[in-house]
Enzyme design. Structure first.
Site, PDB file in Angstrom:
ATOM      1  N   ASP A   2      -4.981  -5.392   4.209  1.00  0.00           N
ATOM      2  CA  ASP A   2      -5.593  -6.336   3.423  1.00  0.00           C
ATOM      3  C   ASP A   2      -4.888  -7.815   3.599  1.00  0.00           C
ATOM      4  O   ASP A   2      -5.627  -8.893   3.821  1.00  0.00           O
ATOM      5  CB  ASP A   2      -5.504  -6.225   1.885  1.00  0.00           C
ATOM      6  CG  ASP A   2      -6.271  -4.964   1.545  1.00  0.00           C
ATOM      7  OD1 ASP A   2      -7.236  -4.548   2.451  1.00  0.00           O
ATOM      8  OD2 ASP A   2      -5.984  -4.669   0.276  1.00  0.00           O
ATOM      9  N   SER A  17     -12.012  -4.894  -7.139  1.00  0.00           N
ATOM     10  CA  SER A  17     -13.325  -5.020  -6.498  1.00  0.00           C
ATOM     11  C   SER A  17     -13.384  -4.249  -5.104  1.00  0.00           C
ATOM     12  O   SER A  17     -14.467  -3.702  -4.808  1.00  0.00           O
ATOM     13  CB  SER A  17     -13.703  -6.374  -6.187  1.00  0.00           C
ATOM     14  OG  SER A  17     -12.697  -6.989  -5.135  1.00  0.00           O
ATOM     15  N   GLY A  18     -12.236  -3.611  -4.315  1.00  0.00           N
ATOM     16  CA  GLY A  18     -12.241  -3.016  -3.436  1.00  0.00           C
ATOM     17  C   GLY A  18     -12.281  -3.795  -2.018  1.00  0.00           C
ATOM     18  O   GLY A  18     -12.711  -3.639  -0.968  1.00  0.00           O
ATOM     19  N   LEU A  19     -12.470  -5.391  -2.468  1.00  0.00           N
ATOM     20  CA  LEU A  19     -12.453  -6.245  -1.299  1.00  0.00           C
ATOM     21  C   LEU A  19     -10.878  -6.622  -0.999  1.00  0.00           C
ATOM     22  O   LEU A  19     -10.832  -7.917  -0.072  1.00  0.00           O
ATOM     23  CB  LEU A  19     -13.174  -7.197  -1.512  1.00  0.00           C
ATOM     24  CG  LEU A  19     -14.911  -7.080  -1.836  1.00  0.00           C
ATOM     25  CD1 LEU A  19     -15.521  -8.199  -2.172  1.00  0.00           C
ATOM     26  CD2 LEU A  19     -15.575  -5.935  -0.588  1.00  0.00           C
ATOM     27  N   GLY A  20      -9.908  -6.310  -1.369  1.00  0.00           N
ATOM     28  CA  GLY A  20      -8.602  -6.810  -1.002  1.00  0.00           C
ATOM     29  C   GLY A  20      -8.329  -7.806  -1.884  1.00  0.00           C
ATOM     30  O   GLY A  20      -7.522  -8.770  -1.511  1.00  0.00           O
ATOM     31  N   SER A  21      -8.777  -8.203  -2.966  1.00  0.00           N
ATOM     32  CA  SER A  21      -8.755  -9.480  -3.840  1.00  0.00           C
ATOM     33  C   SER A  21      -7.482  -9.711  -4.089  1.00  0.00           C
ATOM     34  O   SER A  21      -6.823 -11.039  -4.038  1.00  0.00           O
ATOM     35  CB  SER A  21      -9.848  -9.499  -4.854  1.00  0.00           C
ATOM     36  OG  SER A  21      -9.333  -8.489  -6.005  1.00  0.00           O
ATOM     37  N   SER A  22      -6.617  -8.793  -4.709  1.00  0.00           N
ATOM     38  CA  SER A  22      -5.227  -8.924  -4.933  1.00  0.00           C
ATOM     39  C   SER A  22      -4.486  -9.577  -3.807  1.00  0.00           C
ATOM     40  O   SER A  22      -3.407 -10.731  -3.771  1.00  0.00           O
ATOM     41  CB  SER A  22      -4.496  -7.724  -5.659  1.00  0.00           C
ATOM     42  OG  SER A  22      -5.186  -7.524  -6.894  1.00  0.00           O
ATOM     43  N   GLU A  36       4.236  -8.468  -2.469  1.00  0.00           N
ATOM     44  CA  GLU A  36       3.291  -7.409  -3.248  1.00  0.00           C
ATOM     45  C   GLU A  36       3.851  -6.004  -3.595  1.00  0.00           C
ATOM     46  O   GLU A  36       3.818  -5.374  -4.549  1.00  0.00           O
ATOM     47  CB  GLU A  36       1.889  -7.465  -2.490  1.00  0.00           C
ATOM     48  CG  GLU A  36       0.653  -6.737  -3.623  1.00  0.00           C
ATOM     49  CD  GLU A  36      -0.513  -6.986  -3.114  1.00  0.00           C
ATOM     50  OE1 GLU A  36      -1.380  -6.846  -3.632  1.00  0.00           O
ATOM     51  OE2 GLU A  36      -0.619  -7.454  -1.976  1.00  0.00           O
TER      52      GLU A  36
END
Length: 342
Positions: free
Chosen positions: A160, A111-116, A148
């Site tokens: 993130d 999504s580009g929101l740093g979800s992972s 990660e």
């Protein structure tokens, strides 16, 4: 005992990409970001089956494994298994507990929101609470980064994890030897409210794999490509300029810096923009947008726009007809948190 946690997703406002190796080690990186009221959630409790259970609620997928069978293979539960193994093998002395881990996010991967990374932070936060590990924000963020990037081998930067752990508006500094400094900003109430009213968040409907974009940026820095290096240095300085604009309450300057940063970011890698993004950007400027950028690595996911609040409805209506989805978003002042039930 049941433990729950949540961590906020973030919007990258300026400097994104300068937190990525090798640029941050060679030149130092600056990033300006803010967390929003979209979250990744996790729950840990004793396993009803007596095994290690991993439930990816978004994907409607579950794994029930003997603890000794847990590995780092790809799949919907990979992040959960990665955190479980790191905590068990390195912080619990090799003891692999029979727990049930359930997790979901308000935003999809890519999504580009740093979800992972936010998901990893909320999982680490839940394990920290469940086992009483007494980790602070810097430790949680660094541990999430190690899992990660090192354990799972997933490409990306550092912002993130630290955004999710700390929350709020932060100016971040990234240096060699994993040295990170998080500077929380005290934003005046009227600036906070005006910026929330000015910001429009739009999901393009296209999730993208950020790894290829990030790998191209890193390769360009390693090879010393002048256009990419110049763009990265511009992004770094624009993070400083955006910090100053926010602290001074100069939102016209904020919009100018965002737009300048977006132009510089597009020069750092060829796949950051595409015809879809260009078309939506042109549409937005025709309907009141003053600045835009793609959140995260680029190539898709969420775009953000800044407009005069009086023009917001006109911009939202135009974007709503472009095939994506407009989201309401408010800033989240707090980072990852956890709590016990029972």
């Amino acid at each position: 005992m049941i433990v729950r946690s949540r961590a906020p997703l973030r919007l990258g406002l300026a400097g994104g990409g300068t937190d990525i190796s090798p640029f941050s080690e060679q030149h130092g990186g600056y990033v300006m970001n803010v967390t929003i009221d979209k979250f990744a959630y996790a729950t840990i409790d004793p396993s009803p089956s007596g095994k290690a259970e991993f439930h990816a609620l978004d994907a409607r997928s579950e794994q029930v494994l003997d603890p000794d069978e847990v590995d780092l293979s790809a799949g919907p539960q990979q992040l959960m298994r990665g955190v479980y193994l790191h905590v068990a093998d390195r912080l619990l002395g090799g003891r692999r507990p029979a727990v049930r881990v359930r997790a979901h996010s308000d935003a999809p991967p890519g999504s580009g929101l740093g979800s992972s990374s936010t998901m990893v932070v909320t999982l680490v936060t839940a394990f920290n609470e469940y086992f009483g590990l007494a980790l602070g924000e810097y430790e949680i963020a660094h541990l999430a980064y190690e899992i990660e990037r090192n354990d799972l081998g997933l490409s990306g930067g550092k912002q993130d994890q630290y955004a999710a752990a700390f929350g709020g508006f932060n100016f971040m500094e990234f240096y060699a030897d994993d040295r990170v400094i998080v500077n929380p900003l005290r934003i005046k109430d009227w600036v906070w409210c005006e910026l929330e009213a000015s910001l429009v968040l739009y999901f393009t409907g296209v999730s993208r794999a950020s790894a290829a974009i990030i790998d191209e940026q890193s390769r360009n820095v390693r090879e010393g490509k002048s256009q990419s290096l110049e763009a990265m240095h511009r992004l770094k300085q624009e993070a400083v300029q955006m910090k100053e604009a926010l602290l001074r309450g100069n939102l016209r300057r904020f919009a100018d810096v965002m737009q300048s940063g977006w132009q510089a970011k597009k020069m750092s890698a060829s796949s950051i923009t595409n015809p879809l993004i260009d078309r939506i950007e042109a549409l937005a400027f025709e309907h009141g947008a003053k600045a835009t950028k793609v959140s995260g690595a680029g190539g898709g996911g969420f775009m953000m726009f800044v407009c005069d609040p009086a023009e917001r409805v006109r911009l939202v209506n135009a974007l709503a007809g472009a095939g994506g989805t407009v989201y309401d978003a408010h800033f989240a002042p707090h980072g990852a948190t956890s709590w016990k039930i029972g």
